[in-house]
Write a protein that holds these residues in place. Structure first.
Motif, PDB file in Angstrom:
ATOM      1  N   PHE A 429      -1.392  -5.561   8.226  1.00 13.70           N
ATOM      2  CA  PHE A 429      -1.141  -5.902   9.730  1.00 13.70           C
ATOM      3  C   PHE A 429       0.219  -6.334   9.593  1.00 13.70           C
ATOM      4  N   ASN A 430       0.821  -6.810   8.730  1.00 12.61           N
ATOM      5  CA  ASN A 430       2.339  -7.288   8.955  1.00 12.61           C
ATOM      6  C   ASN A 430       3.438  -6.459   8.466  1.00 12.61           C
ATOM      7  N   GLU A 431       2.953  -4.943   8.371  1.00 10.26           N
ATOM      8  CA  GLU A 431       3.824  -3.909   8.073  1.00 10.26           C
ATOM      9  C   GLU A 431       4.983  -3.712   9.001  1.00 10.26           C
ATOM     10  N   TYR A 432       4.767  -4.252  10.212  1.00  5.90           N
ATOM     11  CA  TYR A 432       5.895  -4.005  11.066  1.00  5.90           C
ATOM     12  C   TYR A 432       6.911  -4.891  11.216  1.00  5.90           C
ATOM     13  N   LEU A 433       6.686  -5.825  10.428  1.00  3.91           N
ATOM     14  CA  LEU A 433       7.830  -6.985  10.075  1.00  3.91           C
ATOM     15  C   LEU A 433       8.425  -7.065   8.757  1.00  3.91           C
ATOM     16  N   HIS A 434       9.757  -7.381   8.476  1.00  2.72           N
ATOM     17  CA  HIS A 434      10.211  -7.739   7.045  1.00  2.72           C
ATOM     18  C   HIS A 434       9.521  -8.815   6.464  1.00  2.72           C
ATOM     19  N   ASP A 435       9.388  -8.860   5.245  1.00  4.27           N
ATOM     20  CA  ASP A 435       8.790  -9.718   4.343  1.00  4.27           C
ATOM     21  C   ASP A 435       9.422 -11.297   4.360  1.00  4.27           C
ATOM     22  N   ASP A 436      10.586 -11.100   4.834  1.00  4.37           N
ATOM     23  CA  ASP A 436      11.499 -12.352   5.032  1.00  4.37           C
ATOM     24  C   ASP A 436      11.650 -12.636   6.300  1.00  4.37           C
ATOM     25  N   ASP A 437      10.832 -12.148   7.406  1.00  7.93           N
ATOM     26  CA  ASP A 437      10.887 -12.493   8.612  1.00  7.93           C
ATOM     27  C   ASP A 437      10.615 -13.923   8.631  1.00  7.93           C
ATOM     28  N   PRO A 438      11.270 -14.618   9.492  1.00  8.71           N
ATOM     29  CA  PRO A 438      10.821 -16.154   9.537  1.00  8.71           C
ATOM     30  C   PRO A 438       9.229 -16.694  10.245  1.00  8.71           C
ATOM     31  N   ILE A 439       8.841 -15.577  10.770  1.00  5.37           N
ATOM     32  CA  ILE A 439       7.383 -15.700  11.151  1.00  5.37           C
ATOM     33  C   ILE A 439       6.430 -15.711  10.340  1.00  5.37           C
ATOM     34  N   LEU A 440       6.872 -14.825   9.365  1.00 11.24           N
ATOM     35  CA  LEU A 440       5.936 -14.501   8.078  1.00 11.24           C
ATOM     36  C   LEU A 440       6.006 -15.427   7.003  1.00 11.24           C
ATOM     37  N   LEU A 441       7.522 -15.947   6.780  1.00 10.61           N
ATOM     38  CA  LEU A 441       7.635 -16.980   5.929  1.00 10.61           C
ATOM     39  C   LEU A 441       6.969 -18.320   6.226  1.00 10.61           C
ATOM     40  N   VAL A 545      -8.372 -13.603   2.600  1.00 12.73           N
ATOM     41  CA  VAL A 545      -7.681 -12.542   1.867  1.00 12.73           C
ATOM     42  C   VAL A 545      -6.386 -12.848   2.414  1.00 12.73           C
ATOM     43  N   ALA A 546      -5.252 -12.650   1.506  1.00 14.65           N
ATOM     44  CA  ALA A 546      -3.892 -12.517   1.995  1.00 14.65           C
ATOM     45  C   ALA A 546      -3.639 -11.119   2.572  1.00 14.65           C
ATOM     46  N   ASP A 547      -2.612 -10.948   3.428  1.00 18.79           N
ATOM     47  CA  ASP A 547      -2.305  -9.665   3.855  1.00 18.79           C
ATOM     48  C   ASP A 547      -1.847  -8.651   2.933  1.00 18.79           C
ATOM     49  N   GLN A 548      -2.456  -7.665   2.565  1.00 21.32           N
ATOM     50  CA  GLN A 548      -2.138  -6.691   1.459  1.00 21.32           C
ATOM     51  C   GLN A 548      -2.433  -5.278   1.973  1.00 21.32           C
ATOM     52  N   PRO A 549      -1.854  -4.455   1.355  1.00 20.75           N
ATOM     53  CA  PRO A 549      -2.195  -2.861   1.430  1.00 20.75           C
ATOM     54  C   PRO A 549      -3.884  -2.581   1.666  1.00 20.75           C
ATOM     55  N   GLU A 716      14.793  -4.033  13.845  1.00 24.12           N
ATOM     56  CA  GLU A 716      14.357  -5.105  12.996  1.00 24.12           C
ATOM     57  C   GLU A 716      13.106  -5.020  12.555  1.00 24.12           C
ATOM     58  N   MET A 717      12.384  -3.712  12.623  1.00 27.85           N
ATOM     59  CA  MET A 717      11.022  -3.447  12.311  1.00 27.85           C
ATOM     60  C   MET A 717      11.054  -2.427  11.118  1.00 27.85           C
ATOM     61  N   PRO A 718      10.685  -2.782   9.897  1.00 29.26           N
ATOM     62  CA  PRO A 718      10.628  -1.933   8.837  1.00 29.26           C
ATOM     63  C   PRO A 718      10.084  -0.525   8.859  1.00 29.26           C
ATOM     64  N   THR A 719       8.970  -0.602   9.815  1.00 31.03           N
ATOM     65  CA  THR A 719       8.373   0.693   9.979  1.00 31.03           C
ATOM     66  C   THR A 719       9.229   1.589  10.946  1.00 31.03           C
ATOM     67  N   VAL A 720      10.289   1.091  11.843  1.00 30.98           N
ATOM     68  CA  VAL A 720      11.008   1.904  12.743  1.00 30.98           C
ATOM     69  C   VAL A 720      12.040   2.358  11.812  1.00 30.98           C
ATOM     70  N   ILE A 721      12.736   1.732  10.883  1.00 31.53           N
ATOM     71  CA  ILE A 721      13.394   2.224   9.809  1.00 31.53           C
ATOM     72  C   ILE A 721      12.961   3.279   8.717  1.00 31.53           C
ATOM     73  N   PHE A 722      11.713   3.119   8.469  1.00 26.84           N
ATOM     74  CA  PHE A 722      11.105   4.170   7.629  1.00 26.84           C
ATOM     75  C   PHE A 722      10.673   5.271   8.520  1.00 26.84           C
ATOM     76  N   PHE A 723      10.348   5.078   9.882  1.00 31.80           N
ATOM     77  CA  PHE A 723      10.228   6.435  10.772  1.00 31.80           C
ATOM     78  C   PHE A 723      11.570   7.051  10.652  1.00 31.80           C
ATOM     79  N   GLY A 724      12.483   6.447  11.057  1.00 31.63           N
ATOM     80  CA  GLY A 724      13.983   7.344  11.212  1.00 31.63           C
ATOM     81  C   GLY A 724      14.302   8.097  10.074  1.00 31.63           C
ATOM     82  N   GLY A 725      14.228   7.153   8.750  1.00 27.43           N
ATOM     83  CA  GLY A 725      14.291   8.012   7.501  1.00 27.43           C
ATOM     84  C   GLY A 725      13.551   9.269   7.229  1.00 27.43           C
ATOM     85  N   MET A 726      12.179   9.213   7.447  1.00 27.35           N
ATOM     86  CA  MET A 726      11.490  10.269   7.364  1.00 27.35           C
ATOM     87  C   MET A 726      11.743  11.515   8.136  1.00 27.35           C
TER      88      MET A 726
END
Length: 759
Positions: A429-441, A545-549, A716-726
């Motif tokens: 669920f939280n893969e669209y945000l970095h793990d150190d994003d304030p809202i996830l912390l 359960v915690a957010d996990q793959p 700011e979204m890791p999935t977008v960065i991942f998309f660009g790299g791919m």
């Protein structure tokens, strides 16, 4: 048909300009109507049985994804003034329109068997305490603390607000979140309290806001980077600017069409604009190269436009059709989200085709007579000539080793396909945000205080209707299942009606079925439905359960099902595990695999269309390896490296495949043109000239698109960065495949024809 189109463009310039400008206005109006959505449930709306069960479940039991969690922190243990302020804020928050229920340390209650009623742990009037820390002690020491709300240091507490179910479904959460932010902003800084909104709803709201903010910004930056790159490669400011007009127009047309058709912008359709920009830019670059070739040879405007269209319009149409096939193949999916993506992509590709074969030539038709533009079009670009000669010699070297190239390519494709299949998927669920994003912390800290907010819901349903659910045998079964799962999974917290019954027993109070039934009647309505549902005929166990793959969640579900299969459930039966977390874990796997399977089918079906279009089966067969290998390289790396395939990864594969097909078609088109021009005298010696002609355009296309899409790295979204790299990786690999594999493989297939021509 191409001749008629060229004639219309040259003769009806004003009429076409009015049409294009009119479409632009209509598109801008339509784009303003696009709704941006990212509801966690909407991602999985489908005809799958799991979604039908989930829908029934949400109608009966409250869901954790309808909650807003507020983390309240203080540098020192909470004092009287802070607690009084918090008490008022909890009350004010409950009055916000759309809030159904609030839970905090002030709403924690204990059941008194003597009075047969629930009483608040903390007195409503805090002035009743000589020392307010006594109130916090009562909260910490209460045996009725099922879900802790306060940390041990008394410096952090959480407030949980449940939003009305219909407000969640109607996506009316933003006003509620705004009111909470306004409420907390009114707290004076000297109060020493800090408020952070987190939980599923605020996290999804953050994702939506970032999609909106980044949609225009990243596309704009990407377009600017691509433009700067094209200016450098074309060695002309005006040629680069004019080449970029049609791709931008194609994106606007696509967004306008999506708005008028009511297609929403979400985590999948958000990539449509990139797909259209990439495909249109690739075609326009090829067209501009062809136009400049005729212009340098001294041809006039109409002759150059006609030559460009006759050479490039056909492969542009074929590129559009092949990519449409890849996208249309997704329409059979059981997922509504994927079907919407498929429709939006096909509509966008139609807009891309219109922009490439109508708008792009119209731009140069209208501007040709401007002297600086005409001079720029006729100028020789020396770097392009250098690359042309280099890859001509390289192709000649490869042709002498064509069987080796074919053999190595076939073996590589087989190895890569074996590594790629079976496809392994992942989703969080939280893969669209970095793990150190304030809202996830903030969420991590809130869950450390209480428990994870995500839940696997296990329902033990009464088999026969009419009997009492809360009976001694049924409660014993519930206790057995509850405690067995606790023993088997000690790292997870489980909540059910047995949690309350166990508290009664530990306190030495009556815990018979009648006692539990009486206690249930005294609970607030939401708490009752959380435990036994609206109909009151099924116990719900909330397995936190915690957010996990998703693979880990599915493994956990398999372990739970194994324990349930071994349990003696008596008059109860265990329903399939459900809840949003379970739904996401199961359906994300199915949906991503559908995306991948559709893509692989298209990857092998598109060569058939290529063969039919050119009337040459060898062309279609030769196109397979250069199109499939780049995608398989990235796909195999994802599997081997442990990244696995996400939603965004599957979309990136489809988009990059479109570019790979585009380049392949342009090479085959030039091969076909050269062969038809030379007729029976076309031999092996003429094949390098094909690459000499198209290599500069292929390299320019790849550089412009790669540098343009690198704007994703600013997201700011890791999935977008991942998309660009791919995308960049596959763009580069597709270029290499077309430069080094396509023509040698085609030469093997055409060797008898070319050899007979040489003899």
């Amino acid at each position: 048909m191409i001749g008629h189109l060229v004639g219309a463009i040259c003769r009806q310039q004003r009429a076409l300009l009015v049409l294009v400008l009119g479409l632009l206005v209509v598109s801008l109006a339509g784009a303003s109507q696009i709704r941006v959505e990212d509801g966690a449930r909407d991602i999985f709306v489908s005809s799958f049985d799991e979604y039908a069960r989930f829908t029934q479940h949400t109608a009966e039991y409250p869901q954790s994804d309808s909650e807003i969690v507020v983390l309240v922190t203080s540098e020192q243990p909470f004092d009287r003034e802070q607690l009084t302020l918090l008490q008022d804020l909890v009350f004010d928050g409950q009055l916000i329109d759309g809030v159904d229920f609030a839970h905090s340390i002030f709403s924690m209650q204990e059941y008194d068997t003597e009075t047969e009623s629930f009483q608040s742990v903390i007195e409503g009037d805090l002035s009743a305490y000589d020392d307010v820390s006594d109130a916090l002690d009562e909260v910490a020491d209460s045996p009725w603390t099922i879900v802790p709300m306060l940390n041990a240091e008394r410096t952090e507490t959480i407030l949980v607000y449940a939003v009305e179910e219909q407000r969640v479904d109607d996506k009316q959460v933003q006003p509620i979140i705004d009111e909470f932010r306004e409420l907390f902003a009114q707290v004076p800084p000297e109060a020493g309290l800090n408020f952070q909104l987190t939980g599923t709803l605020p996290i999804l709201n953050t994702i939506v806001n970032r999609i909106i903010a980044e949609q225009g910004l990243l596309n704009g930056i990407g377009g600017l980077l691509g433009l700067i790159t094209s200016l450098f490669l074309f060695r002309s400011l005006v040629v680069g600017l004019l080449t970029g007009i049609a791709p931008i127009f194609a994106v606007l047309l696509t967004l306008g069409a999506m708005g008028w058709l009511g297609l929403e912008m979400n985590v999948l359709t958000n990539s449509i604009s990139i797909l259209i920009l990439v495909i249109t830019m690739a075609n326009c670059i090829h067209m501009t190269f062809e136009l400049r070739k005729f212009a340098r040879q001294g041809a006039g405007r109409n002759e150059s436009i006609r030559g460009m269209m006759q050479a490039i319009a056909s492969p542009c149409i074929l590129t559009g059709l092949t990519t449409m096939i890849a996208m249309a193949g997704l329409s059979y999916s059981d997922s509504e989200l994927i079907r919407v993506f498929s429709l939006a992509a096909v509509v966008g590709l139609c807009m891309s085709l219109f922009a490439a074969i109508v708008v792009h030539p119209l731009v140069f038709t209208l501007t040709w007579r401007i002297s600086p533009i005409e001079r720029a079009l006729r100028r020789q670009v020396l770097p392009q000539k250098y690359w042309s000669e280099l890859f001509g010699r390289t192709t000649q070297w490869l042709l002498r080793r064509k069987f080796t190239v074919l053999g190595v390519s076939v073996v590589a494709a087989a190895v890569l396909l074996a590594a790629f299949l079976p496809v392994q998927t992942t989703h969080r669920f939280n893969e669209y945000l970095h793990d150190d994003d304030p809202i996830l912390l903030a969420l991590e800290r809130a869950e450390a205080i209480s428990s994870p907010t995500q839940s696997l819901d296990i329902v033990l349903r009464q088999k026969e209707q009419g009997g009492a659910l809360v009976s001694e045998p049924n409660l014993d079964v519930l206790a057995s299942v509850h405690e067995d799962l606790e023993a088997a999974f000690p790292n997870n917290r489980i909540y059910s009606l047995h949690s309350l019954r166990r508290i009664l027993r530990d306190a030495g109070q009556g815990a018979s079925a009648d006692d539990v039934a009486e206690m249930l009647e005294k609970l607030p309505e939401r708490a009752q439905t959380e435990l036994i549902g609206e109909t009151g005929n099924g116990f719900k166990l909330s397995f936190r359960v915690a957010d996990q793959p998703s693979p880990q969640i599915r493994e956990l579900m398999d372990g739970i099902n194994a324990r349930l299969d071994q349990a003696d459930l008596g008059a109860l039966s265990a329903e399939p595990i459900t809840g949003l977390t379970a739904l996401a874990a199961v359906l994300s796997d199915k949906m991503i695999k559908e995306l991948t399977i559709s893509f692989l089918i298209a990857a092998f079906a598109c060569p058939i269309l290529i063969a039919l279009w050119f009337g040459q089966w060898r062309f279609g067969l030769a196109a397979v390896l250069p199109n499939v290998i780049p995608v398989l390289v990235v796909g195999a790396w994802l599997m081997v490296s442990g990244w696995h395939l996400q939603f965004i990864g599957a979309i990136a594969l489809s988009i990059a495949f479109g570019v790979a097909v585009d380049d392949t078609i342009h090479v085959l088109n030039r091969y076909d043109i050269n062969r038809r021009e030379k007729g029976r005298s076309f031999t092996f010696a003429d094949v390098p000239a094909v690459m000499k002609h198209v290599a500069p355009a292929l390299m320019t296309t790849t550089l412009v698109l790669s540098i343009g899409i690198s704007s994703a790295f600013l997201s700011e979204m890791p999935t977008v960065i991942f998309f660009g790299g791919m995308c960049i990786a596959i763009f580069t690999l597709a270029l290499l495949a077309d430069l080094f594999i396509l023509l040698p493989v085609l030469a093997v297939l055409e060797r008898k024809r070319l050899a007979s021509a040489a003899s």
